[in-house]
Design a protein around this motif. Structure first.
Motif, PDB file in Angstrom:
ATOM      1  N   VAL A  25      34.071  29.938  17.229  1.00  0.00           N
ATOM      2  CA  VAL A  25      33.940  28.923  18.208  1.00  0.00           C
ATOM      3  C   VAL A  25      34.564  29.297  19.428  1.00  0.00           C
ATOM      4  N   PHE A  26      35.845  29.949  19.452  1.00  0.00           N
ATOM      5  CA  PHE A  26      36.442  30.189  20.540  1.00  0.00           C
ATOM      6  C   PHE A  26      36.101  31.274  21.226  1.00  0.00           C
ATOM      7  N   VAL A  27      35.606  32.593  20.590  1.00  0.00           N
ATOM      8  CA  VAL A  27      35.047  33.342  21.076  1.00  0.00           C
ATOM      9  C   VAL A  27      33.808  32.963  21.895  1.00  0.00           C
ATOM     10  N   GLU A  28      32.929  32.090  21.318  1.00  0.00           N
ATOM     11  CA  GLU A  28      31.769  31.920  21.807  1.00  0.00           C
ATOM     12  C   GLU A  28      32.023  30.896  23.098  1.00  0.00           C
ATOM     13  N   ARG A  29      32.872  30.002  23.026  1.00  0.00           N
ATOM     14  CA  ARG A  29      33.100  29.060  24.240  1.00  0.00           C
ATOM     15  C   ARG A  29      33.687  29.949  25.281  1.00  0.00           C
ATOM     16  N   MET A  30      34.603  31.160  25.055  1.00  0.00           N
ATOM     17  CA  MET A  30      34.743  31.911  26.214  1.00  0.00           C
ATOM     18  C   MET A  30      33.850  32.905  26.704  1.00  0.00           C
ATOM     19  N   LEU A  31      32.990  33.410  25.896  1.00  0.00           N
ATOM     20  CA  LEU A  31      31.851  34.338  26.493  1.00  0.00           C
ATOM     21  C   LEU A  31      30.935  33.695  27.162  1.00  0.00           C
ATOM     22  N   ARG A  32      30.607  32.295  26.940  1.00  0.00           N
ATOM     23  CA  ARG A  32      29.558  31.746  27.443  1.00  0.00           C
ATOM     24  C   ARG A  32      29.716  31.799  29.138  1.00  0.00           C
ATOM     25  N   PRO A  33      30.956  31.299  29.529  1.00  0.00           N
ATOM     26  CA  PRO A  33      31.121  31.360  30.936  1.00  0.00           C
ATOM     27  C   PRO A  33      31.377  32.844  31.522  1.00  0.00           C
ATOM     28  N   LEU A  34      31.591  33.767  30.827  1.00  0.00           N
ATOM     29  CA  LEU A  34      31.497  35.134  31.335  1.00  0.00           C
ATOM     30  C   LEU A  34      30.142  35.685  31.426  1.00  0.00           C
ATOM     31  N   HIS A  35      29.279  35.252  30.573  1.00  0.00           N
ATOM     32  CA  HIS A  35      27.916  35.826  30.845  1.00  0.00           C
ATOM     33  C   HIS A  35      27.381  35.117  32.031  1.00  0.00           C
ATOM     34  N   ASP A  36      27.493  33.549  32.237  1.00  0.00           N
ATOM     35  CA  ASP A  36      27.063  32.836  33.244  1.00  0.00           C
ATOM     36  C   ASP A  36      27.638  33.552  34.621  1.00  0.00           C
ATOM     37  N   ARG A  37      28.909  34.040  34.531  1.00  0.00           N
ATOM     38  CA  ARG A  37      29.365  34.641  35.937  1.00  0.00           C
ATOM     39  C   ARG A  37      28.725  35.933  36.082  1.00  0.00           C
ATOM     40  N   ILE A  38      28.421  36.614  35.054  1.00  0.00           N
ATOM     41  CA  ILE A  38      27.697  38.108  35.124  1.00  0.00           C
ATOM     42  C   ILE A  38      26.273  37.895  35.688  1.00  0.00           C
ATOM     43  N   THR A  39      25.589  36.824  35.105  1.00  0.00           N
ATOM     44  CA  THR A  39      24.461  36.401  35.711  1.00  0.00           C
ATOM     45  C   THR A  39      24.457  36.139  37.317  1.00  0.00           C
ATOM     46  N   LEU A  40      25.499  35.211  37.625  1.00  0.00           N
ATOM     47  CA  LEU A  40      25.816  35.062  38.955  1.00  0.00           C
ATOM     48  C   LEU A  40      25.969  36.277  39.675  1.00  0.00           C
ATOM     49  N   LEU A  41      26.619  37.167  39.067  1.00  0.00           N
ATOM     50  CA  LEU A  41      26.893  38.417  39.860  1.00  0.00           C
ATOM     51  C   LEU A  41      25.737  39.220  40.184  1.00  0.00           C
ATOM     52  N   ARG A  42      24.732  39.165  38.908  1.00  0.00           N
ATOM     53  CA  ARG A  42      23.527  40.107  39.284  1.00  0.00           C
ATOM     54  C   ARG A  42      22.717  39.474  40.415  1.00  0.00           C
ATOM     55  N   ILE A  43      22.977  38.110  40.790  1.00  0.00           N
ATOM     56  CA  ILE A  43      22.225  37.468  41.990  1.00  0.00           C
ATOM     57  C   ILE A  43      22.573  38.400  43.305  1.00  0.00           C
ATOM     58  N   THR A  44      23.804  38.375  43.325  1.00  0.00           N
ATOM     59  CA  THR A  44      24.439  38.973  44.521  1.00  0.00           C
ATOM     60  C   THR A  44      23.891  40.376  44.760  1.00  0.00           C
ATOM     61  N   SER A  45      24.047  41.352  43.629  1.00  0.00           N
ATOM     62  CA  SER A  45      23.277  42.591  43.881  1.00  0.00           C
ATOM     63  C   SER A  45      21.795  42.396  43.508  1.00  0.00           C
ATOM     64  N   MET A  46      20.963  43.275  42.990  1.00  0.00           N
ATOM     65  CA  MET A  46      19.637  43.077  42.584  1.00  0.00           C
ATOM     66  C   MET A  46      19.713  43.409  41.359  1.00  0.00           C
ATOM     67  N   SER A  47      18.564  42.907  40.645  1.00  0.00           N
ATOM     68  CA  SER A  47      18.222  43.395  39.086  1.00  0.00           C
ATOM     69  C   SER A  47      17.894  44.872  39.162  1.00  0.00           C
ATOM     70  N   GLN A  48      18.264  45.299  38.164  1.00  0.00           N
ATOM     71  CA  GLN A  48      17.916  46.888  37.873  1.00  0.00           C
ATOM     72  C   GLN A  48      17.019  47.054  37.116  1.00  0.00           C
ATOM     73  N   PRO A  49      15.764  47.207  37.201  1.00  0.00           N
ATOM     74  CA  PRO A  49      14.641  47.210  36.262  1.00  0.00           C
ATOM     75  C   PRO A  49      14.853  48.822  35.495  1.00  0.00           C
ATOM     76  N   LYS A  50      15.092  49.771  36.243  1.00  0.00           N
ATOM     77  CA  LYS A  50      15.360  51.095  35.888  1.00  0.00           C
ATOM     78  C   LYS A  50      16.248  51.350  34.579  1.00  0.00           C
ATOM     79  N   ARG A  51      17.404  50.429  34.605  1.00  0.00           N
ATOM     80  CA  ARG A  51      18.463  50.537  33.571  1.00  0.00           C
ATOM     81  C   ARG A  51      17.901  49.958  32.355  1.00  0.00           C
TER      82      ARG A  51
END
Lengths: 235, 235
Positions: free
Chosen positions: A158-184
Motif C-alpha cells: 500500500v505504501f508503494v501504491e500511495r507513493m506511485l500514484r502522485p508520481l504518475h499524476d505528475r508525469i501526466t502533468l509533465l506530458r501536458i507541458t511537452s506534447m504527447s509522443q505517438p512515435k514512441r
DNA sequence: GCTTGACAGATTGACAGACAATCTCAAAAG
DNA sequence: CTTTTGAGATTGTCTGTCAATCTGTCAAGC
C-alpha cells in the motif's frame, strides 16, 4: 427516497465522497488534462465559482493536492499548479524507476494469475488500439493506465501504491507541458510486453530490469522533448 | 519596526510558518512522541482547545496529515491516528528499504564530501552517546536522525526525499507501539557505519546493499517486537 | 436475558460572512 | 530611470450557524 442513503446503510460503502475529495479529484483532473496549466495561480474565489463550493472546502481540497505535490502553496501568495524543472523531471523519473522496478519484482515474485491476466488484457487492448490506420489514442491511454494499475496494485504494498500514484499524476502533468509522443508508442508497447512476460515467468530480476528499462526509456523521450521545447522557447 | 518584514523583503524567507503548518507539525510530534496514541480519535474541538486555533485551521492541518498517512479520516466519523497492522508494517519497511537503498546508491555515486562529512559527524556523536555506562538515548536518537537526514538529502532527489519523510515518521510512530530496543543499538551502529564506509568509498552497489541490509535488520527487530506484543496482548 | 428499535447528544461536513495581514502592481515623486 | 507610496486584490484566520450523520443509551418486544 435517496438511493445513496439506502446503499450506505446496507452495503457499508467505505468511500463516501465528501465535497473536498470530489473537488480535489476534479482539480487533479483539470490539472492533468491541461485545463489548469503549470504555474497558473489558483485563486480561491475563482475555484469557488468554478466548482460551486465554499472557500473552506476549496482550501481543504488544496491541502490534499499540496501534500501530493500537485500544487505549490506559498504563504500569502496562494496556491499555484506545480511547475517542474528539467532537473526535477529527471529526479521524478528516477524515483519512478526505483518504485516501479520494485513493483515489477514483487509482481514476479508473487505470481498472482489475476494480475498477469489483467496485464494481458490491457496489452491486448493496447495492441488493438493500434490495429487501425488511425490509432485510437484515447483507448491506448486507457489501456496503458490499466496496465500500470495492475502493476502497481500487484506488488501488494500500500505504501508503494500511495507513493506511485502522485508520481504518475505528475508525469501526466509533465506530458501536458511537452506534447504527447505517438512515435514512441510502438517501442513502449514492446517494452511493456517485455515487462508482462518477465512477470508471468516469475523472473524477479528480469522483471525489475524491464520495468526500470521502460521508465528510463520513457524518461529519455520525455526529457528530450522538454529540453527541446525549452530551447525552442528561448530561441 | 517589525524585523520579520525586513527579513522577508530582503532575504525572501521561503518558509513563513502559517498556523496550519505549525499545527500540523505539532500534531505530528504529538503522534510520534506517543502523546496521541494510534487509533485514538482526534476530536476537532478538543484539538482546538489544545492548540488554541480555530476549527478551519485544525481541519486544514488534518488534511495535510491525512495525505501523509499519519491520520486516517473516515467520513462523518472524523480523523484518528493511523494504526498499522503487522502486514502493513512489513510493507512499510519494504518500501523504506527500496527508497533508502536508492538513496545510499546515489550518495555513493555523487560522492559529495559534505554529505560524507555530515554522516561522519553523526556517527561520532552516535558512538559518543554510548561511551558511558548509561547510554544517552536522547543524543543517540538525535545523531541517528541527523545521519538519516544526510542520507536522504544526499541523494539529491526531492521526490525520494518527500516520500521517505512520511515513511520515517510512521516508523517512529510504529516504535511507540512496541518499545524502543536498546539492545539492537550496537548492531545498528555497525550497520550504519558500514553504510557510511560504502558511500565514502563510492561503491554504489555496496552502498545500496548496506542500506537495504540495515533496513531489513531493523524490520526484523521491529516486526518481531510487534508480533510478540500482539501475542502478549492476546494471551 | 437478549435483541431490536427509537431517541437524544455529540460530532463532523459544509457554508456564509468578516477582518487583518500581506502581496501585487501601477502611479507619483525624486 | 529608480524609488516610494498607496490602493486594490488575495490569502490567513476567526466566529457563528445549520444540516447530516454517527454513537450510545434506554425502553419495548421476543
Amino acid at each position: 427516497m435517496d438511493r445513496r442513503t439506502d446503499l450506505k446503510s446496507t452495503l457499508r460503502i467505505e468511500d463516501v465522497p465528501t465535497v473536498r475529495t470530489i473537488v480535489a479529484q476534479k482539480l487533479r483532473e483539470a490539472i492533468m488534462s491541461g485545463t489548469l496549466k503549470p504555474g497558473q495561480r489558483l485563486v480561491e474565489r475563482e475555484l469557488c465559482e468554478m466548482t460551486g463550493v465554499s472557500r473552506p472546502s476549496i482550501r481543504e481540497a488544496l491541502r490534499l493536492l499540496e501534500a501530493d505535490g500537485m500544487v505549490n502553496t506559498v504563504p500569502h501568495r496562494g496556491p499555484a499548479v506545480s511547475t517542474i524543472s528539467l532537473e526535477e523531471a529527471r529526479q521524478l523519473y528516477a524515483a519512478r524507476a526505483v518504485l516501479e522496478g520494485f513493483a515489477g519484482r514483487e509482481c514476479a515474485r508473487l505470481r498472482d494469475p489475476a494480475v498477469a491476466r489483467r496485464m494481458g488484457g490491457a496489452l491486448t487492448r493496447l495492441k488493438a488500439a493500434f490495429a487501425f490506420a488511425k490509432p485510437d489514442m484515447m483507448a491506448a491511454l486507457e489501456a496503458k493506465t490499466d496496465f500500470y494499475a495492475a502493476l502497481i496494485g500487484g506488488c501488494q504494498n500500500v505504501f508503494v501504491e500511495r507513493m506511485l500514484r502522485p508520481l504518475h499524476d505528475r508525469i501526466t502533468l509533465l506530458r501536458i507541458t511537452s506534447m504527447s509522443q505517438p512515435k514512441r508508442m510502438n517501442k513502449s508497447l514492446r517494452e511493456v510486453t517485455a515487462i508482462w512476460r518477465a512477470i508471468r515467468s516469475g523472473n524477479e530480476d528480469l522483471a525489475e530490469r524491464r520495468c526500470v528499462d521502460h521508465v528510463e526509456a520513457a524518461a529519455v523521450a520525455a526529457l528530450d522533448m522538454i529540453e527541446r521545447s525549452a530551447a525552442k522557447g528561448k530561441g
